[in-house]
Design an enzyme around this catalytic site. Structure first.
Site, mmCIF file in Angstrom:
data_model
loop_
_atom_site.group_PDB
_atom_site.id
_atom_site.type_symbol
_atom_site.label_atom_id
_atom_site.label_comp_id
_atom_site.label_asym_id
_atom_site.label_seq_id
_atom_site.Cartn_x
_atom_site.Cartn_y
_atom_site.Cartn_z
ATOM 1 N N ARG A 14 -6.599 -4.267 4.438
ATOM 2 C CA ARG A 14 -7.003 -4.156 5.852
ATOM 3 C C ARG A 14 -6.718 -2.752 6.381
ATOM 4 O O ARG A 14 -7.621 -1.962 6.588
ATOM 5 C CB ARG A 14 -6.262 -5.207 6.700
ATOM 6 C CG ARG A 14 -6.888 -5.416 8.104
ATOM 7 C CD ARG A 14 -6.491 -4.387 9.131
ATOM 8 N NE ARG A 14 -5.054 -4.346 9.392
ATOM 9 C CZ ARG A 14 -4.492 -3.476 10.231
ATOM 10 N NH1 ARG A 14 -5.234 -2.556 10.865
ATOM 11 N NH2 ARG A 14 -3.175 -3.463 10.399
ATOM 12 N N ASP A 15 -5.475 -2.419 6.575
ATOM 13 C CA ASP A 15 -5.132 -1.127 7.172
ATOM 14 C C ASP A 15 -5.557 0.024 6.276
ATOM 15 O O ASP A 15 -5.894 1.108 6.767
ATOM 16 C CB ASP A 15 -3.629 -1.070 7.441
ATOM 17 C CG ASP A 15 -3.248 0.050 8.381
ATOM 18 O OD1 ASP A 15 -4.067 0.406 9.239
ATOM 19 O OD2 ASP A 15 -2.129 0.573 8.264
ATOM 20 N N HIS A 206 6.745 0.339 8.992
ATOM 21 C CA HIS A 206 5.364 0.660 8.611
ATOM 22 C C HIS A 206 5.229 2.181 8.695
ATOM 23 O O HIS A 206 5.006 2.740 9.762
ATOM 24 C CB HIS A 206 4.413 -0.038 9.593
ATOM 25 C CG HIS A 206 2.956 0.157 9.293
ATOM 26 N ND1 HIS A 206 2.145 -0.875 8.882
ATOM 27 C CD2 HIS A 206 2.157 1.246 9.378
ATOM 28 C CE1 HIS A 206 0.908 -0.426 8.724
ATOM 29 N NE2 HIS A 206 0.898 0.866 9.025
ATOM 30 N N HIS A 208 3.764 5.969 7.458
ATOM 31 C CA HIS A 208 2.735 6.782 6.817
ATOM 32 C C HIS A 208 3.384 8.025 6.214
ATOM 33 O O HIS A 208 4.471 8.440 6.624
ATOM 34 C CB HIS A 208 1.652 7.164 7.833
ATOM 35 C CG HIS A 208 0.739 6.026 8.171
ATOM 36 N ND1 HIS A 208 -0.634 6.123 8.061
ATOM 37 C CD2 HIS A 208 0.983 4.764 8.595
ATOM 38 C CE1 HIS A 208 -1.189 4.978 8.422
ATOM 39 N NE2 HIS A 208 -0.222 4.129 8.749
ATOM 40 N N CYS A 239 -5.026 7.678 9.413
ATOM 41 C CA CYS A 239 -5.194 7.424 10.840
ATOM 42 C C CYS A 239 -6.375 8.243 11.318
ATOM 43 O O CYS A 239 -6.333 9.477 11.271
ATOM 44 C CB CYS A 239 -3.936 7.803 11.621
ATOM 45 S SG CYS A 239 -4.143 7.623 13.410
ATOM 46 N N ASN A 248 -0.700 4.739 4.489
ATOM 47 C CA ASN A 248 0.627 4.134 4.462
ATOM 48 C C ASN A 248 1.338 4.530 3.175
ATOM 49 O O ASN A 248 0.709 4.901 2.187
ATOM 50 C CB ASN A 248 0.502 2.606 4.484
ATOM 51 C CG ASN A 248 -0.156 2.091 5.726
ATOM 52 O OD1 ASN A 248 0.441 2.095 6.783
ATOM 53 N ND2 ASN A 248 -1.396 1.651 5.608
#
Length: 298
Positions: A14-15, A206, A208, A239, A248
């Protein structure tokens, strides 16, 4: 306090994928999720019920869920931005959802068209309905260390947003360094503030890896008692609102880190590295993870 076992939440499907230029088919997305499950992940983000016009990579998430065994012990959370998204998630049989807030008004406006307070108000009904339906609900807070528009974010602001999501009834709060500017000292200051409102055991990190600090930040958070961390196979993602912001922290990098610390993750590193190379080939690029390169199959 440190944990002898941590939980890794795989967010690549997803992310990660939502920020990749390439679009995978439903079959490829299901295959990715299945391979990650076989590698040992117990929680894998399966997609998002968002507008396909805005996030085309997440189109057909209902079809992805239909291709998974939702009655298995593995959790397949999906992101929902509003009640319409919740309706779609419920219709697709989702058992877990996530809502996404920010600690920056400007970022929130650019991302979902509402400031922080308005977004939290919107999520009250979403979380209440989801809990009434028996779903697990995760709350995300983005920009917990810095914002591409507002600069550094005060820990007290993160505390306010995380506390609001917790008091709504979210089961877990994931704290996201969305643009990867955190360092261990800023992470610890932020966690110290948030812990006044949310139990540390219910927090997730979470991070990055824009400045190469993600693993160091994970280690600092783990030493402070955080036991759940989000990660993305092959370091997928980024992002879209921050120049140079990478994905991530790579899942295989965290498995390697915790293996060296003698901490169980339940994830098979060799199989995970195979998945990292498999998905990278389909996306037409090399893995962003150093561990994936170091342990590349020959």
């Amino acid at each position: 306090m440190t944990a002898a076992r941590v939980k890794l939440v795989e967010v690549g499907p997803r992310d990660g994928l939502q920020n990749e230029p390439a679009r995978l088919t439903v079959a490829e997305r299901c295959a990715l999720i299945e391979r990650l499950a076989e590698a040992g992940f117990s929680s894998i983000e399966a997609g998002a019920f968002v507008s396909p016009d805005k996030v085309p990579q997440m189109a057909d998430t209902a079809a992805v869920l239909a291709g998974l065994k939702l009655d298995s012990p593995i959790g397949y959370p999906v992101l929902v931005p509003n009640e319409r998204g919740l309706d779609a998630a419920l219709a697709a049989g989702a058992r877990e959802i996530a809502v996404f807030a920010a600690a920056s008004d400007t970022f929130s406006q650019r991302n979902i068209g509402a400031d922080v307070d308005a977004s939290l108000k919107r999520y009250e009904a979403v979380v209440r309905r989801a809990l009434d339906a028996g779903l697990l609900v995760r709350g995300y807070v983005s920009c917990v260390a810095g914002c591409p528009y507002e600069g550094p974010i005060a820990p007290e602001r993160v505390e306010e947003v995380a506390g609001a999501l917790w008091e709504m009834g979210c089961d877990e709060i994931s704290l996201g360094d969305t643009i990867g500017v955190a360092t261990p000292n800023t992470v610890l200051a932020m966690l110290d503030a948030v812990a006044d409102r949310v139990p540390v055991a219910q927090l997730a990190g979470h991070f990055h890896d824009t400045y190469g600090m993600a693993s160091a930040n994970v280690y600092a958070a783990w030493r402070a008692g955080v036991m759940t961390f989000d990660c993305s196979v092959a370091g997928l993602g980024g992002c879209p609102y921050a120049r140079g912001a990478t994905g991530n922290v790579a899942s295989e990098d965290l498995v390697w880190l915790f293996k060296g610390l003698g901490v169980e993750t339940g994830v098979d590193l060799a199989r995970l590295v195979e998945v990292a190379h498999w998905i990278s080939q389909r996306l037409g690029r090399a893995p962003a993870s150093r561990v994936a390169h170091a342990l590349a199959p020959h």
